[in-house]
Design an enzyme around this catalytic site. Structure first.
Site, PDB file in Angstrom:
ATOM      1  N   ILE A   5      64.583  25.329  44.372  1.00 52.06           N
ATOM      2  CA  ILE A   5      65.359  26.365  45.058  1.00 52.06           C
ATOM      3  C   ILE A   5      66.076  25.574  46.157  1.00 52.06           C
ATOM      4  O   ILE A   5      65.472  25.234  47.173  1.00 52.06           O
ATOM      5  CB  ILE A   5      64.479  27.489  45.634  1.00 52.06           C
ATOM      6  CG1 ILE A   5      63.757  28.226  44.499  1.00 52.06           C
ATOM      7  CG2 ILE A   5      65.336  28.463  46.450  1.00 52.06           C
ATOM      8  CD1 ILE A   5      62.830  29.344  44.965  1.00 52.06           C
ATOM      9  N   PRO A   6      67.342  25.231  45.913  1.00 49.07           N
ATOM     10  CA  PRO A   6      67.999  24.156  46.672  1.00 49.07           C
ATOM     11  C   PRO A   6      68.456  24.517  48.085  1.00 49.07           C
ATOM     12  O   PRO A   6      69.650  24.528  48.387  1.00 49.07           O
ATOM     13  CB  PRO A   6      69.183  23.798  45.779  1.00 49.07           C
ATOM     14  CG  PRO A   6      69.521  25.082  45.095  1.00 49.07           C
ATOM     15  CD  PRO A   6      68.203  25.776  44.873  1.00 49.07           C
ATOM     16  N   CYS A   7      67.508  24.755  48.971  1.00 47.97           N
ATOM     17  CA  CYS A   7      67.858  25.055  50.359  1.00 47.97           C
ATOM     18  C   CYS A   7      68.505  23.849  51.037  1.00 47.97           C
ATOM     19  O   CYS A   7      69.192  24.005  52.052  1.00 47.97           O
ATOM     20  CB  CYS A   7      66.646  25.557  51.141  1.00 47.97           C
ATOM     21  SG  CYS A   7      65.223  24.475  51.100  1.00 47.97           S
ATOM     22  N   HIS A   8      68.346  22.663  50.449  1.00 47.00           N
ATOM     23  CA  HIS A   8      68.999  21.470  51.019  1.00 47.00           C
ATOM     24  C   HIS A   8      70.517  21.527  50.858  1.00 47.00           C
ATOM     25  O   HIS A   8      71.232  20.789  51.511  1.00 47.00           O
ATOM     26  CB  HIS A   8      68.435  20.185  50.387  1.00 47.00           C
ATOM     27  CG  HIS A   8      68.686  20.061  48.921  1.00 47.00           C
ATOM     28  ND1 HIS A   8      67.896  20.699  47.971  1.00 47.00           N
ATOM     29  CD2 HIS A   8      69.635  19.399  48.226  1.00 47.00           C
ATOM     30  CE1 HIS A   8      68.355  20.414  46.766  1.00 47.00           C
ATOM     31  NE2 HIS A   8      69.414  19.631  46.892  1.00 47.00           N
ATOM     32  N   ARG A   9      71.009  22.426  50.007  1.00 47.99           N
ATOM     33  CA  ARG A   9      72.455  22.538  49.783  1.00 47.99           C
ATOM     34  C   ARG A   9      73.134  23.462  50.787  1.00 47.99           C
ATOM     35  O   ARG A   9      74.331  23.712  50.691  1.00 47.99           O
ATOM     36  CB  ARG A   9      72.728  23.015  48.352  1.00 47.99           C
ATOM     37  CG  ARG A   9      72.289  21.999  47.314  1.00 47.99           C
ATOM     38  CD  ARG A   9      72.610  22.416  45.898  1.00 47.99           C
ATOM     39  NE  ARG A   9      71.958  21.515  44.965  1.00 47.99           N
ATOM     40  CZ  ARG A   9      71.515  21.875  43.762  1.00 47.99           C
ATOM     41  NH1 ARG A   9      71.673  23.115  43.343  1.00 47.99           N
ATOM     42  NH2 ARG A   9      70.916  20.999  42.994  1.00 47.99           N
TER      43      ARG A   9
END
Length: 167
Positions: free
Chosen positions: A125-129
């Site tokens: 779940i790409p919260c780094h994006r």
């Protein structure tokens, strides 16, 4: 009572602890340690094995999306935000405001930021994006240096894939 299993994945940017049950992964989080404490064993459940393998593929530049079984627990709003995060394409970024618009809650920018910070399924779940509206890196539970590394990793892989298509 269900058994909880843990396995450490030694990533290029630190140990990632994968936790879950026989059937599903509940968390994929950077651990605050350098050494693998929880190794894979013959008892490691398939869900965690699949997550581990997909992380290996991601860091090797061979996986752009994740399909391992996971479950998130949070409020309806948090789950809505986390679902919206999964729509951000590989090697792309979005702002908290973009996510707030995506879920139809344009004024909930701060709440989106808060939900983003509570995501327990890092990378998949790409919260780094998520970046600031000004294009700058914003907070990341795993540390801003990791966020920067992940974004640069995805940019490198994305660029090399385009080159492969052209050749």
């Amino acid at each position: 009572m269900m058994n909880l299993y843990k396995v450490d994945f030694p990533s290029p940017i630190g140990v990632i602890e994968i936790a879950g049950t026989k059937d599903t992964v509940y968390s994929v989080l950077f651990a605050d340690r350098e050494i693998v404490e929880y190794a894979q064993t013959s008892n490691t459940p398939q869900a965690i094995e699949i997550c581990y393998q997909q992380l290996e593929e991601y860091f090797a530049g061979k996986r752009l999306e994740f399909t391992f079984p996971y479950e998130v627990s949070g409020t309806a709003f948090q789950r809505e935000v986390w679902q919206a995060l999964t729509t951000i394409p590989y090697a792309k970024t979005a702002s908290y405001r973009d996510i707030a618009r995506t879920i139809g809650r344009e004024k909930a920018v701060r709440a989106v930021g808060s939900a983003n910070g509570k995501n327990k399924i890092s990378i998949a779940i790409p919260c780094h994006r998520i970046i600031g509206a000004n294009g700058k890196l914003t907070g990341y539970a795993g540390g801003l240096w990791r966020k920067e590394w992940l974004l640069e990793h995805e940019q490198r892989i994305s660029s090399s894939e385009k080159m492969d298509l052209l050749s």
